[in-house]
Motif scaffolding. Structure first.
Motif, PDB file in Angstrom:
ATOM      1  N   GLU A  71       0.829  -1.201   0.000  1.00 13.09           N
ATOM      2  CA  GLU A  71       0.000   0.000   0.000  1.00 13.09           C
ATOM      3  C   GLU A  71       0.866   1.253   0.000  1.00 13.09           C
ATOM      4  O   GLU A  71       0.392   2.338   0.304  1.00 13.09           O
ATOM      5  CB  GLU A  71      -0.926   0.007   1.215  1.00 13.09           C
ATOM      6  N   ARG A  99      -4.537   4.045  -8.134  1.00 10.44           N
ATOM      7  CA  ARG A  99      -5.218   4.185  -6.845  1.00 10.44           C
ATOM      8  C   ARG A  99      -5.475   5.649  -6.473  1.00 10.44           C
ATOM      9  O   ARG A  99      -4.577   6.491  -6.489  1.00 10.44           O
ATOM     10  CB  ARG A  99      -4.404   3.517  -5.737  1.00 10.44           C
ATOM     11  N   GLU A 131      -7.560  10.056  -2.613  1.00  9.92           N
ATOM     12  CA  GLU A 131      -8.644  10.636  -1.811  1.00  9.92           C
ATOM     13  C   GLU A 131      -8.203  11.929  -1.128  1.00  9.92           C
ATOM     14  O   GLU A 131      -8.473  12.162   0.047  1.00  9.92           O
ATOM     15  CB  GLU A 131      -9.127   9.644  -0.753  1.00  9.92           C
ATOM     16  N   GLU A 175      -5.738   0.305  -8.118  1.00  7.05           N
ATOM     17  CA  GLU A 175      -6.997   0.448  -7.387  1.00  7.05           C
ATOM     18  C   GLU A 175      -7.642  -0.911  -7.181  1.00  7.05           C
ATOM     19  O   GLU A 175      -8.114  -1.538  -8.130  1.00  7.05           O
ATOM     20  CB  GLU A 175      -7.947   1.380  -8.148  1.00  7.05           C
ATOM     21  N   GLU A 176      -7.617  -1.407  -5.933  1.00  3.88           N
ATOM     22  CA  GLU A 176      -8.213  -2.716  -5.637  1.00  3.88           C
ATOM     23  C   GLU A 176      -9.614  -2.605  -5.037  1.00  3.88           C
ATOM     24  O   GLU A 176     -10.297  -3.607  -4.854  1.00  3.88           O
ATOM     25  CB  GLU A 176      -7.291  -3.484  -4.669  1.00  3.88           C
ATOM     26  N   ARG A 177     -10.074  -1.381  -4.773  1.00  2.00           N
ATOM     27  CA  ARG A 177     -11.367  -1.167  -4.106  1.00  2.00           C
ATOM     28  C   ARG A 177     -12.492  -1.065  -5.142  1.00  2.00           C
ATOM     29  O   ARG A 177     -12.525  -0.146  -5.949  1.00  2.00           O
ATOM     30  CB  ARG A 177     -11.284   0.088  -3.239  1.00  2.00           C
ATOM     31  N   PHE A 230     -14.603   2.221  -5.826  1.00  2.00           N
ATOM     32  CA  PHE A 230     -13.906   3.303  -6.518  1.00  2.00           C
ATOM     33  C   PHE A 230     -13.843   3.068  -8.032  1.00  2.00           C
ATOM     34  O   PHE A 230     -13.659   4.002  -8.806  1.00  2.00           O
ATOM     35  CB  PHE A 230     -12.482   3.446  -5.972  1.00  2.00           C
ATOM     36  N   ARG A 245     -12.243  -7.403  -9.597  1.00  2.00           N
ATOM     37  CA  ARG A 245     -12.275  -6.999  -8.182  1.00  2.00           C
ATOM     38  C   ARG A 245     -13.532  -7.482  -7.463  1.00  2.00           C
ATOM     39  O   ARG A 245     -13.671  -7.302  -6.267  1.00  2.00           O
ATOM     40  CB  ARG A 245     -12.228  -5.465  -8.076  1.00  2.00           C
ATOM     41  N   GLY A 265     -13.067  -9.718  -4.476  1.00  2.00           N
ATOM     42  CA  GLY A 265     -12.005  -9.317  -3.563  1.00  2.00           C
ATOM     43  C   GLY A 265     -10.646  -9.258  -4.228  1.00  2.00           C
ATOM     44  O   GLY A 265     -10.391  -9.921  -5.229  1.00  2.00           O
ATOM     45  N   PRO A 302      -4.199  -5.138  -1.850  1.00  2.00           N
ATOM     46  CA  PRO A 302      -3.485  -3.932  -2.269  1.00  2.00           C
ATOM     47  C   PRO A 302      -2.249  -4.315  -3.074  1.00  2.00           C
ATOM     48  O   PRO A 302      -1.484  -5.188  -2.667  1.00  2.00           O
ATOM     49  CB  PRO A 302      -3.092  -3.269  -0.935  1.00  2.00           C
TER      50      PRO A 302
END
Length: 253
Positions: free
Chosen positions: A37, A164, A167, A194-196, A199, A211, A214, A217
């Motif tokens: 991360e 990523r 924010e 970007e693993e989320r 987003f 993704r 799941g 990072p």
């Protein structure tokens, strides 16, 4: 997930670039790191790759490299960043010079401010939110003492959807990094990925399945092989370091 993976193979670009450092087909080393991360982790691998490969080439192929340095890249002046002096150094010595001093690390914001305050007149006016051009990259390297420069945290709108989101605000950025080197400009480009899922939902629908169940990072980067050869051999034109250069409007077999 695999922790560290890499690929080395041909890459293609459709951009109509007619410059000394662009090809329509070139080779790239691509690396991905899981469970990270931190942009610092990505930069450390970039730096380690750069130093390890250069050290190996210089130790195993010294006569080949020296040939280029004698006839292609003659002695040039190098700034001593500690003593603030300038002295002549062969390109061969210049490579070792970079192993001694730490690379410079600046944010995109800082880079734009440096360019705005420059006495040099640029063809492309530096503004926040605009991509860095080759002339900007080379100036930043010169400004930092002719050493490799990491530029981090680029504007959100400039970079691909998979980088990523930091924010942050009000200047929205992503966790991206470019490595700039003397004589070439950008050598490596990378980011945290970007693993989320939330987003990504508003950015690219077809990417979401990767993704959906799941992820972890992760981050990665790519290093252009021909640009690396340009740097280590002191060759000015990228078309001279590949057997069959293919570029826009010229794709000879």
């Amino acid at each position: 997930a695999f922790t560290h993976v890499f690929a080395f193979g041909p890459t293609f670009r459709a951009e109509n670039s007619q410059s000394r450092r662009h090809l329509a087909e070139f080779y790239m080393v691509e690396a991905e790191l899981s469970f990270t991360e931190s942009l610092q982790d990505i930069m450390q691998v970039m730096e380690d790759l750069f130093k390890t490969v250069t050290s190996t080439v210089l130790s195993k192929c010294p006569r080949d490299v020296e040939l280029f340095h004698n006839y292609i890249a003659p002695a040039q002046k190098v700034i001593n960043v500690t003593e603030k002096t300038c002295s002549p150094l062969t390109h061969f010595g210049l490579l070792f010079f970079f192993f001694v001093f730490l690379s410079c690390r600046i944010s995109y914001n800082e880079a734009v401010e440096i360019l705005k305050q420059a006495s040099q007149t640029f063809t492309f006016k530096p503004e926040w939110g605009c991509d860095l051009q080759t002339e900007h990259e080379k100036y930043l390297v010169k400004h930092c003492g002719e050493v490799p420069v990491f530029v981090i945290n680029y504007p959100y709108e400039l970079k691909p959807f998979y980088m990523r989101d930091n924010e942050d605000g009000p200047q929205h950025t992503v966790a991206a990094v470019d490595l700039l080197i003397p004589g070439v400009g950008e050598l490596c480009g990378g980011s945290l990925r970007e693993e989320r899922l939330p987003f990504l939902q508003s950015r690219l629908q077809r990417y979401l399945d990767l993704r959906k169940y799941g992820s972890v990072p992760h981050g990665g980067f790519g290093m252009g092989f021909e640009r690396y050869l340009q740097y280590i051999l002191g060759v000015d034109n990228i078309k001279d370091v590949i057997p069959f250069p293919r570029f826009s409007h010229s794709c000879l077999l």
